[in-house]
Design a protein around this motif. Structure first.
Motif, short mmCIF file in Angstrom:
data_model
loop_
_atom_site.label_atom_id
_atom_site.label_comp_id
_atom_site.label_asym_id
_atom_site.label_seq_id
_atom_site.Cartn_x
_atom_site.Cartn_y
_atom_site.Cartn_z
N GLY A 173 40.16 47.31 56.64
CA GLY A 173 39.83 48.54 55.95
C GLY A 173 40.12 48.59 54.46
O GLY A 173 39.84 49.59 53.81
N PHE A 174 40.66 47.52 53.89
CA PHE A 174 40.89 47.50 52.45
C PHE A 174 39.55 47.31 51.74
O PHE A 174 38.71 46.51 52.17
N LYS A 175 39.38 48.03 50.65
CA LYS A 175 38.13 47.94 49.89
C LYS A 175 38.15 46.70 49.00
O LYS A 175 39.20 46.24 48.57
N ASP A 176 36.96 46.21 48.72
CA ASP A 176 36.86 44.98 47.92
C ASP A 176 37.48 45.16 46.54
O ASP A 176 38.11 44.24 46.01
N ASN A 177 37.34 46.36 45.93
CA ASN A 177 37.90 46.56 44.60
C ASN A 177 39.41 46.74 44.62
O ASN A 177 40.03 46.91 43.58
N GLU A 178 40.02 46.68 45.81
CA GLU A 178 41.48 46.74 45.92
C GLU A 178 42.09 45.36 46.10
O GLU A 178 43.30 45.21 46.18
N LEU A 179 41.24 44.34 46.14
CA LEU A 179 41.69 42.98 46.43
C LEU A 179 41.21 42.00 45.37
O LEU A 179 40.08 42.09 44.91
N ARG A 180 42.09 41.05 45.04
CA ARG A 180 41.69 39.96 44.13
C ARG A 180 42.45 38.69 44.46
O ARG A 180 43.67 38.71 44.63
N ILE A 181 41.73 37.60 44.55
CA ILE A 181 42.35 36.28 44.61
C ILE A 181 42.62 35.85 43.18
O ILE A 181 41.74 35.93 42.33
N VAL A 182 43.84 35.41 42.91
CA VAL A 182 44.27 35.11 41.54
C VAL A 182 44.69 33.64 41.43
O VAL A 182 45.57 33.18 42.16
N ILE A 183 44.04 32.91 40.54
CA ILE A 183 44.42 31.53 40.23
C ILE A 183 45.31 31.58 38.99
O ILE A 183 44.92 32.15 37.96
N LEU A 184 46.50 30.99 39.08
CA LEU A 184 47.48 31.19 38.02
C LEU A 184 48.32 29.94 37.76
O LEU A 184 48.24 28.95 38.50
N LEU A 185 49.13 30.04 36.73
CA LEU A 185 50.11 29.01 36.40
C LEU A 185 51.49 29.52 36.76
O LEU A 185 51.88 30.62 36.38
N ASP A 186 52.22 28.73 37.54
CA ASP A 186 53.62 29.01 37.84
C ASP A 186 54.46 28.29 36.78
O ASP A 186 54.60 27.07 36.80
#
Length: 239
Positions: A173-186
């Protein structure tokens, strides 16, 4: 190592990390600059000064094109068929033909009547149980983004955990605009990484394959996002 955390092998080598940073620059270069004179990342940052901050305290620029993200475009296409099969299994256990479909049914049925926060905890813990595996080990290539079905069949690395969680939460039930896959630097480990960001009304929460803890994005000062995406949009990030 804190309680609830698991140590993973290095997620990207230097060459892969450089590719991720370069891709972020390419994403930015493909987007309209805030002002005509803005040509470089530095110019863009100066032009955006005073316009507020976003995920992990960055300035972000969005685009509707996934041309620069072929791996994600492939996952989106492959997931269309998989989600139909998963949905059939959810609705009727007799249509569950594989172990992956049964696993999907298990987490969706277990979490469907939970509160929003309980759903996040359940999904994060469920998929974090899968063992970490390098793309080279599973697919014989240095970088491969797996669909949810592929991940549950063979397991995978950081972005694969995030993709599976992304689709599970959409099913819950989560909306698409509430979710993001994030590619990052640790910055602590000096390697690339990926997480799932959940946009709440007053905060952004992070689901991380390295921990069952779910914390606000402001707690992760060592995470520097390069780019992020959902099914409709991609964003490039700069500090």
């Amino acid at each position: 190592m804190r309680s609830g955390e698991r140590e993973h092998p290095p997620l990207m080598n230097f060459r892969q990390l450089t590719k991720a940073t370069t891709l972020a620059a390419l994403l930015l270069s493909a987007m309209p600059a805030p002002v005509v004179q803005a040509q470089t990342l530095g110019d863009l940052a100066k032009a955006a000064k005073g316009k507020g901050t976003a995920l992990f305290n960055t300035v972000e620029f969005q685009s509707k094109s996934f041309k620069a993200l072929p791996q994600w475009a492939r996952v989106l296409e492959k997931a269309k068929t998989e989600m139909g099969q998963f949905q059939a299994c959810i609705n009727d256990i007799n249509k569950c033909k594989t172990a992956q479909q049964n696993s999907w049914r298990k987490i969706i049925h277990a979490a469907q009547n939970m509160t929003r926060r309980q759903k996040l905890d359940a999904v994060n813990r469920f998929f974090n149980k899968w063992p970490y595996k390098l793309d080279q080990e599973v697919y014989g290539v240095s970088e491969y983004w797996a669909s949810p079905n592929q991940f549950m069949k063979t397991s995978g690395d950081c972005e694969d955990y995030s993709i599976a969680k992304y689709y599970a939460l959409k099913e819950l039930g989560f909306k698409d605009n509430e979710l993001r896959i994030v590619i990052l630097l640790d910055r602590i480990r000096g390697i690339g990484h990926a997480v799932l960001a959940i946009y709440e009304p007053n905060d952004i929460l992070i689901l991380d394959s390295l921990s069952n803890l779910i914390l606000p994005h402001t707690k992760y000062r060592h995470y520097v996002p390069q780019y992020s995406m959902n099914a409709t949009t991609r964003w490039a990030h700069i500090k």
